[in-house]
Design an enzyme around this catalytic site. Structure first.
Site, mmCIF file in Angstrom:
data_model
loop_
_atom_site.group_PDB
_atom_site.id
_atom_site.type_symbol
_atom_site.label_atom_id
_atom_site.label_comp_id
_atom_site.label_asym_id
_atom_site.label_seq_id
_atom_site.Cartn_x
_atom_site.Cartn_y
_atom_site.Cartn_z
ATOM 1 N N LEU A 1 -12.087 -88.799 1.920
ATOM 2 C CA LEU A 1 -13.420 -89.179 1.441
ATOM 3 C C LEU A 1 -13.324 -89.488 -0.048
ATOM 4 O O LEU A 1 -12.665 -88.760 -0.795
ATOM 5 C CB LEU A 1 -14.396 -88.017 1.667
ATOM 6 C CG LEU A 1 -14.423 -87.429 3.086
ATOM 7 C CD1 LEU A 1 -15.247 -86.142 3.111
ATOM 8 C CD2 LEU A 1 -14.993 -88.450 4.061
ATOM 9 N N GLU A 2 -13.976 -90.545 -0.480
ATOM 10 C CA GLU A 2 -14.013 -90.894 -1.907
ATOM 11 C C GLU A 2 -15.412 -90.526 -2.380
ATOM 12 O O GLU A 2 -16.355 -91.291 -2.225
ATOM 13 C CB GLU A 2 -13.744 -92.390 -2.073
ATOM 14 C CG GLU A 2 -12.399 -92.836 -1.494
ATOM 15 C CD GLU A 2 -12.536 -93.765 -0.286
ATOM 16 O OE1 GLU A 2 -13.639 -94.289 -0.053
ATOM 17 O OE2 GLU A 2 -11.536 -93.974 0.416
HETATM 18 N N1 LIG Z 1 -12.756 -93.701 3.585
HETATM 19 C C1 LIG Z 1 -11.733 -93.872 4.410
HETATM 20 C C2 LIG Z 1 -11.526 -95.108 5.057
HETATM 21 C C3 LIG Z 1 -10.425 -95.241 5.886
HETATM 22 N N2 LIG Z 1 -9.575 -94.197 6.082
HETATM 23 C C4 LIG Z 1 -8.408 -94.318 6.963
HETATM 24 C C5 LIG Z 1 -8.752 -94.940 8.296
HETATM 25 C C6 LIG Z 1 -8.159 -96.304 8.244
HETATM 26 O O1 LIG Z 1 -7.692 -96.675 9.526
HETATM 27 C C7 LIG Z 1 -7.039 -96.162 7.224
HETATM 28 C C8 LIG Z 1 -6.721 -97.437 6.485
HETATM 29 O O2 LIG Z 1 -7.900 -97.918 5.890
HETATM 30 P P1 LIG Z 1 -7.905 -99.364 5.202
HETATM 31 O O3 LIG Z 1 -7.319 -100.372 6.132
HETATM 32 O O4 LIG Z 1 -9.240 -99.606 4.634
HETATM 33 O O5 LIG Z 1 -6.888 -99.068 3.996
HETATM 34 P P2 LIG Z 1 -5.818 -100.004 3.295
HETATM 35 O O6 LIG Z 1 -6.009 -101.433 3.692
HETATM 36 O O7 LIG Z 1 -5.829 -99.673 1.867
HETATM 37 O O8 LIG Z 1 -4.480 -99.407 3.943
HETATM 38 P P3 LIG Z 1 -3.448 -100.074 4.961
HETATM 39 O O9 LIG Z 1 -2.691 -101.083 4.164
HETATM 40 O O10 LIG Z 1 -2.620 -98.945 5.478
HETATM 41 O O11 LIG Z 1 -4.320 -100.715 6.051
HETATM 42 O O12 LIG Z 1 -7.475 -95.164 6.316
HETATM 43 C C9 LIG Z 1 -9.796 -92.988 5.428
HETATM 44 O O13 LIG Z 1 -9.048 -92.030 5.598
HETATM 45 N N3 LIG Z 1 -10.864 -92.856 4.607
#
Ligand SMILES: Nc1ccn([C@H]2C[C@H](O)[C@@H](COP(=O)(O)OP(=O)(O)OP(=O)(O)O)O2)c(=O)n1
Length: 179
Positions: free
Chosen positions: A121-122
């Protein structure tokens, strides 16, 4: 199409959605409530660098709760470990947390078919606000997906950065992107 409570229960029975722990009362009409895990982290550097692994300081939310301060970015984690194999999960805030001025993700609400793990969570707060481990913090929505045409689920992707993140908030791995 968004899954209703009955659809979510059916998917859980079939094993295509996993939510652990699962508590029936947390199932809404078309969502499942997730809870704030004990562990949190904050970045230690004043200026973050998208090309680097930015160090974090981890801590546990004490019994009496922890006061979030405006202007800080907190990485939190869901208590729930989830797996979603045939649907697209989305993490959303809750009206009750929003009304306290707490947001739980910074633009990243989407999950992926195949994602396995706890959610990072952010967290940001508009006003100082005390939060507690175990409080409802957000909800998961599930959308149906055309998995017949899915080439690679997230848990099978070589470059998936956040699969299998377990019980700890995980900082940005943007540095693994090629740019
Ligand atoms: N607030 C969030 C949003 C997502 N996720 C998890 C679930 C997603 O399936 C995974 C990857 O999310 P994104 O595709 O948005 O992230 P990135 O594009 O940065 O990573 P990747 O390159 O691995 O797809 O992270 C998470 O833990 N917390």
């Amino acid at each position: 199409m968004i899954l209703t409570d009955g659809d979510i229960l059916k998917a859980i029975e079939e094993g295509s959605i996993v939510i652990k722990p699962f508590v029936r009362e947390c199932l809404g009409s078309n969502s499942y409530d997730v809870h704030l895990g004990k562990k949190m982290a904050v970045y230690t550097e004043e200026v973050l660098d998208a090309k680097k692994s930015n160090p974090v300081k981890s801590f546990e939310i004490p019994e009496e709760g922890f006061v979030l301060q405006p202007g800080e970015l907190y990485l939190g984690v869901t208590e729930e470990h989830t797996e979603t194999h045939c649907h697209v999960p989305f993490l959303e805030g809750k009206s009750s947390t929003g009304r306290l001025g707490i947001s739980i993700h910074a633009t990243a609400g989407k999950g992926d078919v195949g994602f396995v793990g706890t959610w990072t969570l952010e967290i940001e707060a508009t006003k100082p606000v005390r939060v507690y481990a175990g409080m409802p913090i957000g909800q998961l929505l599930y959308f149906s997906a055309n998995v017949q045409n899915l080439l690679v689920p997230y848990n099978k992707k070589q470059n998936a950065k956040y699969n299998n993140q377990i019980d700890e908030p995980v900082g940005s791995m943007m540095y693994r992107n090629d740019f």
